[in-house]
Design a protein around this motif. Structure first.
Motif, PDB file in Angstrom:
ATOM      1  N   SER A  24       0.803  -1.223   0.000  1.00 35.88           N
ATOM      2  CA  SER A  24       0.000   0.000   0.000  1.00 35.88           C
ATOM      3  C   SER A  24       0.832   1.266   0.000  1.00 35.88           C
ATOM      4  O   SER A  24       0.276   2.361  -0.107  1.00 35.88           O
ATOM      5  CB  SER A  24      -0.911   0.010   1.240  1.00 35.88           C
ATOM      6  N   LEU A  25       2.143   1.149   0.113  1.00 33.85           N
ATOM      7  CA  LEU A  25       2.990   2.334   0.204  1.00 33.85           C
ATOM      8  C   LEU A  25       3.775   2.565  -1.075  1.00 33.85           C
ATOM      9  O   LEU A  25       4.372   1.643  -1.621  1.00 33.85           O
ATOM     10  CB  LEU A  25       3.984   2.200   1.362  1.00 33.85           C
ATOM     11  N   GLY A  26       3.788   3.824  -1.531  1.00 34.98           N
ATOM     12  CA  GLY A  26       4.625   4.199  -2.651  1.00 34.98           C
ATOM     13  C   GLY A  26       6.056   4.385  -2.176  1.00 34.98           C
ATOM     14  O   GLY A  26       6.318   4.489  -0.975  1.00 34.98           O
ATOM     15  N   PRO A  27       7.011   4.472  -3.091  1.00 35.40           N
ATOM     16  CA  PRO A  27       8.429   4.553  -2.700  1.00 35.40           C
ATOM     17  C   PRO A  27       8.772   5.786  -1.876  1.00 35.40           C
ATOM     18  O   PRO A  27       9.539   5.704  -0.924  1.00 35.40           O
ATOM     19  CB  PRO A  27       9.170   4.544  -4.042  1.00 35.40           C
ATOM     20  N   ALA A  28       8.211   6.949  -2.239  1.00 28.38           N
ATOM     21  CA  ALA A  28       8.541   8.171  -1.498  1.00 28.38           C
ATOM     22  C   ALA A  28       7.982   8.121  -0.084  1.00 28.38           C
ATOM     23  O   ALA A  28       8.640   8.527   0.875  1.00 28.38           O
ATOM     24  CB  ALA A  28       8.002   9.391  -2.242  1.00 28.38           C
ATOM     25  N   THR A  29       6.758   7.627   0.065  1.00 33.67           N
ATOM     26  CA  THR A  29       6.151   7.535   1.397  1.00 33.67           C
ATOM     27  C   THR A  29       6.936   6.586   2.281  1.00 33.67           C
ATOM     28  O   THR A  29       7.223   6.887   3.451  1.00 33.67           O
ATOM     29  CB  THR A  29       4.695   7.048   1.289  1.00 33.67           C
ATOM     30  N   LEU A  30       7.321   5.453   1.724  1.00 35.31           N
ATOM     31  CA  LEU A  30       8.098   4.497   2.498  1.00 35.31           C
ATOM     32  C   LEU A  30       9.466   5.070   2.852  1.00 35.31           C
ATOM     33  O   LEU A  30       9.953   4.901   3.975  1.00 35.31           O
ATOM     34  CB  LEU A  30       8.254   3.198   1.715  1.00 35.31           C
ATOM     35  N   PHE A  31      10.066   5.781   1.895  1.00 37.59           N
ATOM     36  CA  PHE A  31      11.379   6.377   2.148  1.00 37.59           C
ATOM     37  C   PHE A  31      11.327   7.323   3.341  1.00 37.59           C
ATOM     38  O   PHE A  31      12.152   7.235   4.261  1.00 37.59           O
ATOM     39  CB  PHE A  31      11.840   7.133   0.894  1.00 37.59           C
ATOM     40  N   PHE A  32      10.359   8.233   3.364  1.00 41.63           N
ATOM     41  CA  PHE A  32      10.301   9.205   4.454  1.00 41.63           C
ATOM     42  C   PHE A  32       9.743   8.594   5.735  1.00 41.63           C
ATOM     43  O   PHE A  32      10.059   9.063   6.835  1.00 41.63           O
ATOM     44  CB  PHE A  32       9.500  10.432   4.027  1.00 41.63           C
ATOM     45  N   ALA A  33       8.928   7.547   5.629  1.00 39.97           N
ATOM     46  CA  ALA A  33       8.478   6.840   6.829  1.00 39.97           C
ATOM     47  C   ALA A  33       9.671   6.224   7.554  1.00 39.97           C
ATOM     48  O   ALA A  33       9.781   6.290   8.782  1.00 39.97           O
ATOM     49  CB  ALA A  33       7.457   5.766   6.472  1.00 39.97           C
ATOM     50  N   LEU A  34      10.586   5.651   6.786  1.00 41.92           N
ATOM     51  CA  LEU A  34      11.767   5.051   7.381  1.00 41.92           C
ATOM     52  C   LEU A  34      12.707   6.133   7.931  1.00 41.92           C
ATOM     53  O   LEU A  34      13.281   5.986   9.007  1.00 41.92           O
ATOM     54  CB  LEU A  34      12.495   4.184   6.360  1.00 41.92           C
ATOM     55  N   ARG A  35      12.876   7.218   7.187  1.00 39.78           N
ATOM     56  CA  ARG A  35      13.704   8.332   7.681  1.00 39.78           C
ATOM     57  C   ARG A  35      13.097   8.956   8.930  1.00 39.78           C
ATOM     58  O   ARG A  35      13.815   9.451   9.801  1.00 39.78           O
ATOM     59  CB  ARG A  35      13.841   9.413   6.603  1.00 39.78           C
ATOM     60  N   HIS A  36      11.776   8.928   9.023  1.00 39.70           N
ATOM     61  CA  HIS A  36      11.068   9.534  10.149  1.00 39.70           C
ATOM     62  C   HIS A  36      11.280   8.745  11.434  1.00 39.70           C
ATOM     63  O   HIS A  36      10.906   9.197  12.518  1.00 39.70           O
ATOM     64  CB  HIS A  36       9.574   9.616   9.819  1.00 39.70           C
ATOM     65  N   GLY A  37      11.858   7.566  11.328  1.00 43.55           N
ATOM     66  CA  GLY A  37      12.133   6.767  12.511  1.00 43.55           C
ATOM     67  C   GLY A  37      10.963   5.931  12.959  1.00 43.55           C
ATOM     68  O   GLY A  37      10.909   5.490  14.111  1.00 43.55           O
ATOM     69  N   SER A  38      10.017   5.692  12.065  1.00 52.98           N
ATOM     70  CA  SER A  38       8.831   4.933  12.450  1.00 52.98           C
ATOM     71  C   SER A  38       9.035   3.439  12.232  1.00 52.98           C
ATOM     72  O   SER A  38       8.158   2.733  11.789  1.00 52.98           O
ATOM     73  CB  SER A  38       7.624   5.420  11.655  1.00 52.98           C
ATOM     74  N   VAL A  39      10.253   2.976  12.520  1.00 58.83           N
ATOM     75  CA  VAL A  39      10.546   1.549  12.441  1.00 58.83           C
ATOM     76  C   VAL A  39      10.931   1.073  13.831  1.00 58.83           C
ATOM     77  O   VAL A  39      11.785   1.655  14.478  1.00 58.83           O
ATOM     78  CB  VAL A  39      11.706   1.267  11.457  1.00 58.83           C
ATOM     79  N   GLY A  40      10.281   0.023  14.296  1.00 60.46           N
ATOM     80  CA  GLY A  40      10.562  -0.495  15.633  1.00 60.46           C
ATOM     81  C   GLY A  40      12.017  -0.918  15.766  1.00 60.46           C
ATOM     82  O   GLY A  40      12.592  -1.509  14.859  1.00 60.46           O
ATOM     83  N   ALA A  41      12.634  -0.596  16.885  1.00 62.79           N
ATOM     84  CA  ALA A  41      14.061  -0.865  17.083  1.00 62.79           C
ATOM     85  C   ALA A  41      14.293  -2.322  17.467  1.00 62.79           C
ATOM     86  O   ALA A  41      13.631  -2.863  18.336  1.00 62.79           O
ATOM     87  CB  ALA A  41      14.604   0.052  18.174  1.00 62.79           C
ATOM     88  N   ARG A  42      15.237  -2.945  16.790  1.00 64.57           N
ATOM     89  CA  ARG A  42      15.658  -4.305  17.129  1.00 64.57           C
ATOM     90  C   ARG A  42      17.171  -4.365  16.985  1.00 64.57           C
ATOM     91  O   ARG A  42      17.704  -4.162  15.903  1.00 64.57           O
ATOM     92  CB  ARG A  42      15.017  -5.335  16.189  1.00 64.57           C
ATOM     93  N   ARG A  43      17.862  -4.627  18.079  1.00 62.09           N
ATOM     94  CA  ARG A  43      19.319  -4.669  18.026  1.00 62.09           C
ATOM     95  C   ARG A  43      19.818  -5.804  17.145  1.00 62.09           C
ATOM     96  O   ARG A  43      20.893  -5.727  16.570  1.00 62.09           O
ATOM     97  CB  ARG A  43      19.885  -4.869  19.430  1.00 62.09           C
ATOM     98  N   ASP A  44      19.056  -6.892  17.099  1.00 68.64           N
ATOM     99  CA  ASP A  44      19.563  -8.106  16.455  1.00 68.64           C
ATOM    100  C   ASP A  44      19.153  -8.242  14.995  1.00 68.64           C
ATOM    101  O   ASP A  44      19.269  -9.301  14.411  1.00 68.64           O
ATOM    102  CB  ASP A  44      19.098  -9.346  17.228  1.00 68.64           C
ATOM    103  N   TRP A  45      18.670  -7.162  14.382  1.00 73.89           N
ATOM    104  CA  TRP A  45      18.296  -7.239  12.968  1.00 73.89           C
ATOM    105  C   TRP A  45      19.458  -7.704  12.111  1.00 73.89           C
ATOM    106  O   TRP A  45      19.310  -8.497  11.212  1.00 73.89           O
ATOM    107  CB  TRP A  45      17.858  -5.870  12.470  1.00 73.89           C
TER     108      TRP A  45
END
Length: 347
Positions: A263-284
């Motif tokens: 459901s996400l276009g490339p620009a939206t996903l790009f800025f969503a990730l830059r915005h820090g809206s990704v849950g933190a996992r040390r072991d990724w």
């Protein structure tokens, strides 16, 4: 008569006796009067120094070449502590520091590098044999002035790119602050592709595909494992860093590419990730036999509702398109570096 040549050893001293690798537990972040420089930590405050004065730093590996194929030399000044990640180069005549720095940055580095399939390497004996054009003092001065002009134009473009990213971040934050946000997994929001091992990297290929390591694009190869456009994910300390490539690229196993989908276009996903809206996992990115774990697919990502995402997508793509245009202008400026040095060395 052609311009004379000077071997680097004739005009500098390589002061490797002034280098020191500081253990991690001795790097006093946020304290200290002096600066310690290494490849991983960058510049950190410390309470001691091993060199005082003006010099040139050049990486022994990884940080050897710049974006346009020259040596990634940079001038430094003051009381510093330098790790063995760098050569510490001191001009015999300090009035030549600027010229030597710029000449190294413009000189084609490829012919001086040691063969290695993954990283750029240079040893001290090869470094000392580097030959620099050595015209008259008047020409050297003019060359430095022209080089500074190119650098200022490049910095201006880089500044505009940074402002565009800040604009995109601010617009994304504003448009999503009052909407409905949904938490899903990165694997649901987009398709992921992990990097693959590679053999020989031909960093002198002009028309090939970008090759990315854990630090950045380091050369060109004649194939790719990820189609662009894509987000490039790399580990930076305990955090994840996101970049963007429009072109098909080759990524090492320590990297992952996020390919927009769902459901996400490339620009939206790009800025969503830059915005820090990704849950933190040390072991990724815990390495298992040289490959990252697949836990990245399970990462929680907060995304806006469909209407907001659609509205932002148009704006975000305009921002990224302008960024791409500015980067092309920056790359065109880079094409002037090598010819400028050739003019200095011409008959």
């Amino acid at each position: 008569m052609s311009t004379s040549q000077r071997k680097l050893l004739d005009v500098v001293e390589v002061r490797n006796d002034r280098r020191y690798d500081l253990p991690r537990d001795r790097a006093q972040l946020g304290a200290g009067r002096y600066t310690y420089i290494d490849r991983v930590r960058g510049a950190v405050p410390v309470d001691d120094y091993s060199f005082c004065g003006d010099a040139i730093l050049l990486g022994t590996s990884y940080d050897v070449k710049n974006d346009h194929g020259g040596f990634n030399a940079r001038a430094i000044s003051g009381k510093i502590l330098v790790s063995e990640d760098y050569f510490l180069i001191v001009p015999r005549d300090l009035s030549n520091l600027s010229y030597i720095t710029w000449a190294l940055r413009f000189l084609e580095a490829e012919g001086y590098l040691l063969f290695n399939p993954v990283i750029d390497l240079i040893d001290e004996s090869t470094l000392e044999e580097i030959e620099l054009p050595w015209p008259s003092e008047t020409v050297r001065t003019a060359f430095c002035e022209a080089s500074v002009g190119l650098e200022r134009l490049t910095e201006l473009i880089e500044g505009k790119i940074a402002l565009l990213f800040e604009l995109g971040d601010a617009l994304f934050s504003e448009m999503t602050s009052g909407g409905v946000l949904t938490t899903t997994t990165l694997g649901e929001a987009a398709s992921l592709r992990y990097g693959e091992p590679i053999g020989v990297v031909e960093s002198n290929i002009v028309a090939g595909y970008p090759f990315f390591t854990a630090s950045d694009a380091v050369g060109k190869v004649d194939g790719y494992c990820v189609e662009g456009p894509a987000l490039i994910v790399r580990k930076k300390g305990r955090n994840l860093e996101f970049g963007w490539t429009n072109a098909p690229s080759w990524l090492l196993p320590q990297l992952a590419a996020v390919l927009p989908g769902g459901s996400l276009g490339p620009a939206t996903l790009f800025f969503a990730l830059r915005h820090g809206s990704v849950g933190a996992r040390r072991d990724w990115f815990v390495l298992e036999e040289g490959c990252p774990t697949r836990l990245l697919e399970e990462a929680a990502v907060t995304v806006p509702d469909f209407a907001t995402a659609k509205a932002f997508e148009r704006i975000g793509q305009d921002v990224l398109a302008e960024v791409s245009l500015l980067k092309r202008h920056r790359d065109r400026l880079a094409l002037l570096y090598a010819p400028l040095l050739k003019i200095v060395a011409a008959d």
